[in-house]
Scaffold this active site. Structure first.
Site, PDB file in Angstrom:
ATOM      1  CD  GLU A  41      -3.023  -1.032   2.252  1.00  0.00           C
ATOM      2  OE1 GLU A  41      -2.725  -0.446   3.308  1.00  0.00           O
ATOM      3  OE2 GLU A  41      -4.132  -1.573   2.066  1.00  0.00           O
TER       4      GLU A  41
ATOM      5  CD  GLU B  70      -4.993  -5.667   2.626  1.00  0.00           C
ATOM      6  OE1 GLU B  70      -5.756  -4.805   3.138  1.00  0.00           O
ATOM      7  OE2 GLU B  70      -3.780  -5.748   2.911  1.00  0.00           O
TER       8      GLU B  70
END
Length: 836
Positions: A178, A247
């Site tokens: 991320e 995710e």
């Protein structure tokens, strides 16, 4: 048995013994030359126990998963530079091998930055003290350490032959995590860092692809992937890369001081189906089993000990229904479409406002997805000459482009109600004596008590001082007031957080805590000083270190000031910030090893100290009977940490109550989900129950140790076991038939029709009673069903006859079964049963 037959049997028993070539193209991961549609779920090995792993993984496989995804936690494995730990819950190799034994693949997210609501994002604190280091940027000291640890993990996996290229289960690895969310803060160095990370990772020659999530500029051959509640609109940065979702958040994490988040399964299923509708071929649930933040591993700050995440398998390892079951049906429906999904790209067309069809068609196969993304209105659409009813915010899956095998808003799976039963309501549960007679205790000294202390001018930042060896740092000062200090004295303290307790002349004067949105403290505590010498002892504490954000590693903690005495005689103030303070890292009890319960001079003779701050407590207890999961209910305690047989079950904080606002009795799954949309438990403690793994318990003579910071009554503590209660289902005439009965023949599909299925959740149980059954227009939810205006008077007896005495049963939902109690009305069947 012939040789050929033996080989076939071995291939079936050990599907991952033989080397696999893992590549990718624009549609999917390609394993041994075949594109694959893969369903994955995250399970973090240290958030459960090795004894739990096989059951968790098997339940994941039974739920339709192909892949288990986990982070690798650097600070767990290298707490001291160059000293590695892979024992117990840290045994990464054993975890990966356990996944392989179940016949599943692994996605290993090495990072080594994890985030994961994990302490310091998974980085070891010693990293912070390397001269000249800057985290997650083009910085030579950081890159050297990152490469060294990443290579260590890769080499460990290679030594055990765990990559698919060696015959193992690992088909994917992740580098970084991320970073694209925050890389702009690092300027031009971000791009060179990401390019370096990609080159470094691929140079390790794992033989399987690498991914970067949330990294739009991930360089070839790294696959950029999506994280979020929805990823149907995501497009990879190259038409040579597949559309992957690392995710899909099954819920959200719990913070101390927050209400409990949850995500309706209808919305989660909608998000999954939309992703595959629009070209996705790899999807991972974060989390599939969330687990528990044992020890001091939770990050945040203020992340709670429970990391349940409203996942399909709950914190205790119990299947959460109907979430697990409905998603299992979704996975089956998608796999029925796999041959078409991997053969071609979807052709997407509009069927009207907020209505969309996606068709995967070749000469030999056809699969379709019909979506209604409107948040309010159900619609009937025409598709390929047939009529289909689409509820709002739903996707229908048609594996043959004709028959609906599943609609994401229509749940066939049963609901199971579970609850915790405490010692007060279940006689045979072994637990604590309901009095103070079984407890012993030791008082933690106020202020400086260890030989290892230091004195410095001014106020020190906490993390640089403690290196996170403990949650606690004492700031101690003695002042001499020659004049009468007055009666309106206030101690003003400013702190970076996360919480503090102020002691004046050995007595607790006040406490204050921040919250997950604002860790900083600015507090005025009324105090009483005396003429002459006064001791001021401030206990500052952390509740998990920052784990996310640009430069999160530089976010400090502790009392950095100013610290001011206000309201002295004649209205004077006294700034204490630049005085000479004495510092002590950690507690005397930590130094003595009181957490294991065997050392120290425990007191059980004098008056039992209830509601006293800074107290260590110890007791012995018998394990609760049976095999159900165990929790400790800490109602009555304040804040602290608890150990069972020397194992930390984490921080407890039952006095931190969530706001009264933000919760509703129910949550409308229609419309975009956010982390604050669906919450429960408002106005109540964020967490009162704390998981104690069964495998940490002996039948008798277990030791429970608590360190209580602010004051509580341990005699109120109770043990609880998680019990399964009612089994419910509610199926309408418009539901598709159960997916296990799928037949692509239209006439056969009509003939089967919808059915209500019940199955006892525990092996060897049978349905013992039917508490409610209504065919017609039943209302309510599991545990609170009631008859509507229309109800068949035969429903109860029919369901009883079909179900009682069996471990599972199926009842057709139609007028053929129950007659027609109200013509022209849409009908459904609702049942509540018990198993024994």
């Amino acid at each position: 048995m012939e040789v050929t037959q033996i080989v076939l049997v071995l291939l079936w028993l050990f599907p991952m013994m033989f080397c696999a070539n893992v590549e990718y193209d624009h549609r999917a991961l390609v394993i041994d030359g075949k594109r694959r549609v893969l369903i994955s779920g995250s399970i973090h090995y240290p958030r459960s126990t090795p004894q739990m792993w096989p059951d968790l993984i098997q339940k994941s496989k039974d739920g339709g998963l192909d892949v288990i995804e986990t982070y690798v936690f650097w600070n767990l494995h290298e707490p001291v530079r160059g000293q590695y730990n892979f024992d117990g819950r840290k045994d990464l190799v054993k975890f990966v091998k356990t996944v392989a034994e179940a016949g599943l693949y692994v996605h290993l997210r090495i990072g080594p930055y994890a985030c994961a609501e994990w302490n310091y994002g998974g980085f070891p604190l010693w990293l912070h003290f390397i001269p000249g280091i800057k985290f997650r940027t083009d910085n030579e000291p950081f890159k050297a350490e990152m490469k060294r640890f990443t290579a260590k993990i890769v080499d460990l996996m290679k030594q055990e032959k765990l990559y698919a290229s060696q015959g193992g289960p690992i088909i994917l690895s992740q580098i970084e995590n991320e970073y694209g969310n925050i890389d702009s803060a690092y300027g031009s160095s971000a791009k060179s860092y990401i390019n370096w990370a990609a080159t470094m990772a691929t140079s390790l020659d794992t033989g399987v692809p690498w991914v970067m999530c949330q990294q739009g500029d991930a360089p070839d051959p790294i696959i950029n992937t999506c994280n979020g509640f929805y990823c149907d609109q995501f497009t990879p940065n190259s038409n040579t890369k597949p559309k992957m979702w690392t995710e899909n958040w099954s819920g959200w994490f719990l913070s101390f001081g927050g209400a409990v988040p949850y995500r309706p399964v209808e919305d989660l299923a909608f998000a999954v189906a939309r992703f595959f509708q629009r070209g996705g071929t790899f999807q991972n649930y974060y989390m599939y089993h969330g687990g528990t933040n044992f020890d001091r591993t939770s990050g945040g700050p203020f992340i709670a000990t429970s990391y349940d995440y409203d996942a399909p398998i709950d914190e205790y390892g119990i299947i959460r229904q109907p979430k697990w079951g409905h998603l299992k049906d979704v996975h089956k429906a998608i796999k029925l479409c796999e041959e078409a999904l991997i053969a071609t790209d979807p052709k997407i067309t509009s069927l009207g406002q907020n209505l969309e069809a996606a068709v995967y068609r070749t000469e030999s196969v056809c699969a379709a997805f019909l979506a209604n993304v409107d948040t309010k209105s159900d619609v009937t659409v025409n598709f390929s000459g047939n009529s289909y009813h689409l509820p709002a915010w739903s996707v229908s899956i048609l594996p043959d482009c004709k028959n609906v095998v599943l609609n994401t808003a229509k749940i066939n799976s049963a609901t199971v109600i579970s609850s915790f039963t405490t010692e007060s309501s279940k006689e045979d549960i072994g637990s604590l004596d309901a009095s103070s007679s079984k407890w012993s205790w030791i008082s933690e000294p106020v202020g400086i008590s260890k030989v290892e202390s230091s004195s410095k001018i001014g106020l020190l930042e906490q993390i640089n001082t403690t290196a996170d060896r403990s949650d606690y740092l004492w700031y101690s000062l003695s002042i001499d007031l020659k004049d009468d200090p007055g009666s309106q004295t206030v101690l003003h303290i400013e702190s970076l957080g996360h919480a503090l307790h102020a002691f004046i002349n050995g007595k607790l004067a006040g406490s204050q805590a921040g919250n997950s949105g604002k860790a900083k403290l600015n507090v005025d505590i009324p105090i009483t000083l005396v003429s002459g010498k006064n001791s001021i002892d401030l206990l500052s504490l952390t509740v998990g270190l920052q784990n996310y954000g640009a430069f999160f590693d530089t976010v400090g903690a502790g009392i950095t000031g100013p610290v001011i005495l206000k309201g002295l005689k004649n209205g004077n103030t006294l700034d204490l910030s630049s005085q000479k303070w004495t510092y002590q890292v950690g507690l005397k009890g930590e130094e003595l090893g009181l957490s294991i319960g065997s050392s120290g001079e425990w007191n059980s003779q004098s008056t039992f100290p209830k509601n006293q701050p800074l107290t260590w407590y110890k007791t012995n207890f018998d394990a609760p009977s049976g095999s159900n999961p165990v929790a400790i209910d800490f109602t009555g305690m304040g804040k602290g940490e608890a150990w069972v047989n020397g194992q930390s079950i984490g921080r407890y904080w039952p006095t931190y109550v969530s706001s009264n606002a933000g919760c509703t009795d129910s949550c409308n799954y229609r419309g975009p989900y956010t982390s604050s949309k669906c919450r429960k438990n408002c106005g109540k403690p964020s967490q009162t129950l704390y998981h104690v793994p069964r495998f940490w318990l002996k039948p008798n003579d277990n030791i429970l140790v608590l360190f209580e910071e602010s004051g509580g009554d341990p005699a109120q503590i109770s043990f609880a076991t998680k019990e399964l209660g009612s089994l419910c289902a509610h199926v309408s005439e418009s539901h598709p038939p159960p997916i296990d009965l799928w037949n692509s023949d239209t006439e056969s599909g009509r003939k089967i029709g919808p059915a209500l299925l019940l199955k006892c959740p525990i092996h060897n149980q049978v349905i013992s009673s039917i508490k409610f059954a209504s065919y017609g227009t039943p209302l309510g939810t599991c545990g609170n069903f009631y008859h509507g205006r229309c109800s068949s008077n035969k429903a109860l007896s029919i369901v009883q006859k079909a179900c009682i005495g069996s471990s599972s049963c199926s009842v057709g939902v139609s007028t053929d079964t129950f007659g027609n109690p109200c013509k022209g009305v849409s009908k459904s069947l609702a049942v509540e049963a018990t198993c024994a």
